[in-house]
Motif scaffolding. Structure first.
Motif, PDB file in Angstrom:
ATOM      1  N   CYS A  13      50.970  38.716  41.852  1.00 23.71           N
ATOM      2  CA  CYS A  13      50.073  39.874  42.038  1.00 23.71           C
ATOM      3  C   CYS A  13      50.835  41.194  42.222  1.00 23.71           C
ATOM      4  CB  CYS A  13      49.141  39.650  43.218  1.00 23.71           C
ATOM      5  SG  CYS A  13      48.031  41.052  43.456  1.00 23.71           S
ATOM      6  N   PRO A  14      50.613  42.162  41.313  1.00 24.25           N
ATOM      7  CA  PRO A  14      51.308  43.441  41.423  1.00 24.25           C
ATOM      8  C   PRO A  14      50.848  44.270  42.623  1.00 24.25           C
ATOM      9  CG  PRO A  14      49.681  43.499  39.645  1.00 24.25           C
ATOM     10  CD  PRO A  14      49.725  42.088  40.137  1.00 24.25           C
ATOM     11  N   TYR A  15      49.607  44.048  43.065  1.00 24.20           N
ATOM     12  CA  TYR A  15      49.100  44.811  44.224  1.00 24.20           C
ATOM     13  C   TYR A  15      49.750  44.318  45.509  1.00 24.20           C
ATOM     14  CZ  TYR A  15      45.669  46.311  40.813  1.00 24.20           C
ATOM     15  OH  TYR A  15      45.071  46.843  39.690  1.00 24.20           O
ATOM     16  N   GLY A  51      37.594  38.587  48.219  1.00 20.93           N
ATOM     17  CA  GLY A  51      38.229  37.364  47.719  1.00 20.93           C
ATOM     18  C   GLY A  51      39.560  37.627  47.032  1.00 20.93           C
ATOM     19  N   LYS A  52      40.190  38.760  47.353  1.00 18.93           N
ATOM     20  CA  LYS A  52      41.425  39.129  46.652  1.00 18.93           C
ATOM     21  C   LYS A  52      42.606  39.260  47.599  1.00 18.93           C
ATOM     22  CE  LYS A  52      38.948  41.629  43.131  1.00 18.93           C
ATOM     23  NZ  LYS A  52      39.076  42.437  41.992  1.00 18.93           N
ATOM     24  N   GLU A  66      42.568  45.256  50.518  1.00 23.53           N
ATOM     25  CA  GLU A  66      42.777  46.292  49.497  1.00 23.53           C
ATOM     26  C   GLU A  66      44.160  46.949  49.669  1.00 23.53           C
ATOM     27  OE1 GLU A  66      40.959  47.616  46.649  1.00 23.53           O
ATOM     28  OE2 GLU A  66      40.132  45.638  46.917  1.00 23.53           O
TER      29      GLU A  66
HETATM   30  N1  LIG Z   1      41.847  46.577  44.146  1.00 21.36           N
HETATM   31  C1  LIG Z   1      42.598  45.459  44.673  1.00 21.36           C
HETATM   32  C2  LIG Z   1      43.049  44.592  43.510  1.00 21.36           C
HETATM   33  C3  LIG Z   1      43.721  43.317  44.002  1.00 21.36           C
HETATM   34  C4  LIG Z   1      43.606  42.220  42.957  1.00 21.36           C
HETATM   35  O1  LIG Z   1      43.100  42.418  41.837  1.00 21.36           O
HETATM   36  N2  LIG Z   1      44.080  41.015  43.333  1.00 21.36           N
HETATM   37  C5  LIG Z   1      43.971  39.892  42.446  1.00 21.36           C
HETATM   38  C6  LIG Z   1      45.343  39.266  42.181  1.00 21.36           C
HETATM   39  S1  LIG Z   1      46.466  40.426  41.464  1.00 21.36           S
HETATM   40  C7  LIG Z   1      43.134  38.808  43.107  1.00 21.36           C
HETATM   41  O2  LIG Z   1      43.287  38.534  44.269  1.00 21.36           O
HETATM   42  N3  LIG Z   1      42.249  38.176  42.337  1.00 21.36           N
HETATM   43  C8  LIG Z   1      41.492  37.065  42.816  1.00 21.36           C
HETATM   44  C9  LIG Z   1      40.068  37.121  42.393  1.00 21.36           C
HETATM   45  O3  LIG Z   1      39.626  38.178  41.882  1.00 21.36           O
HETATM   46  O4  LIG Z   1      39.392  36.106  42.543  1.00 21.36           O
HETATM   47  C10 LIG Z   1      43.783  45.956  45.482  1.00 21.36           C
HETATM   48  O5  LIG Z   1      44.287  47.054  45.189  1.00 21.36           O
HETATM   49  O6  LIG Z   1      44.183  45.264  46.438  1.00 21.36           O
END
Ligand SMILES: N[C@@H](CCC(=O)N[C@@H](CS)C(=O)NCC(=O)O)C(=O)O
Length: 234
Positions: A13-15, A51-52, A66
């Motif tokens: 994950c780049p974030y 969920g991220k 976030e």
């Molecule tokens: N807007 C978020 C984006 C984070 C994101 O897209 N994370 C992805 C992995 S790079 C994630 O956890 N995806 C899991 C999902 O959507 O189920 C941030 O800046 O933290």
């Protein structure tokens, strides 16, 4: 020994990398917990409203979510600020962090493109964003804000890292004749906070991800492997 911060992560994950880079820049030791995003544990679902990853678990057992607020929180509370003091400059830096996120969406479009035309379209859209950056970065470099490493750099290190892997199997030409961007990319690649934000198996994991995509870029990777099997992951 446990540290006051735990960064809830995923290897690609780049974030997540943005937060890891900013913590490292401020010499804050932290723990990392890796999540299988295809099988999210219940505690993670409870702690992450979207969920991220990333999540940042703070000393008082609260979870921040976030990447932008996480990075801003670290910047505001730990060591010297990476954001500029001037409000206009700071707002501009925040806008370029968003620009990096839009480039990440473009990279997603590139690796998901099912056919050559959509792949070329995604490549050209990316190229025009880097053309803009080449006019925006100061000639003196080496970073976005001359010799001052900032949060914009923390956002772009993970962007360039994708191309380090893509370059091993295809010549995208996205950075051709963009000398400032190329120099910036090189400076970020050797910055320890950026280099150490991922595990040693990052390239292998990204290649496995690309293989699973079954998209146009997967075909490019497989045909390069059949010519030179050194990087084969199968
Ligand atoms: N807007 C978020 C984006 C984070 C994101 O897209 N994370 C992805 C992995 S790079 C994630 O956890 N995806 C899991 C999902 O959507 O189920 C941030 O800046 O933290």
């Amino acid at each position: 020994m446990t540290y006051p911060f735990t960064l809830i992560s995923h290897s690609l994950c780049p974030y997540v990398q943005r937060a890891a880079i900013v913590l490292a820049e401020k010499s804050i030791p932290f723990d990392r917990t890796y999540i299988d995003l295809s099988d999210k544990p219940d505690w993670f679902k409870a702690a992450s409203p979207l969920g991220k990853v990333p999540l940042l678990k703070t000393g008082n057992h609260r979870y921040l979510f976030e990447s932008a607020p996480i990075v801003e929180f670290i910047d505001e509370t730990q060591a010297e600020r990476l954001h500029p003091d001037d409000p206009v400059e700071r707002a501009t830096h925040r806008a370029y962090v968003e620009f990096a996120s839009q480039i990440l969406n473009g990279i997603g479009a590139l690796y998901s493109a099912a056919d050559e035309q959509s792949f070329e379209n995604a490549k050209h859209a990316l190229r025009s964003k880097f053309e803009h950056l080449d006019t925006r970065i100061d000639a003196t470099g080496p970073y976005f804000d001359r010799d001052r490493f900032s949060i914009v750099d923390a956002a772009f290190g993970p962007v360039f890292r994708y191309f380090d892997v893509f370059d091993t199997f295809t010549d995208l030409g996205i950075f051709n004749d963009l000398p400032r961007v190329r120099r910036w990319r090189c400076a970020l690649a050797v910055r320890p906070s950026v280099a150490n934000a991922v595990t040693n198996d990052y390239a292998t994991l990204l290649r496995a991800f690309v293989l699973k995509k079954g998209s146009w870029i997967t075909g490019l990777m497989l045909s390069a492997e059949s010519e030179s099997p050194a990087h084969s992951i199968r």
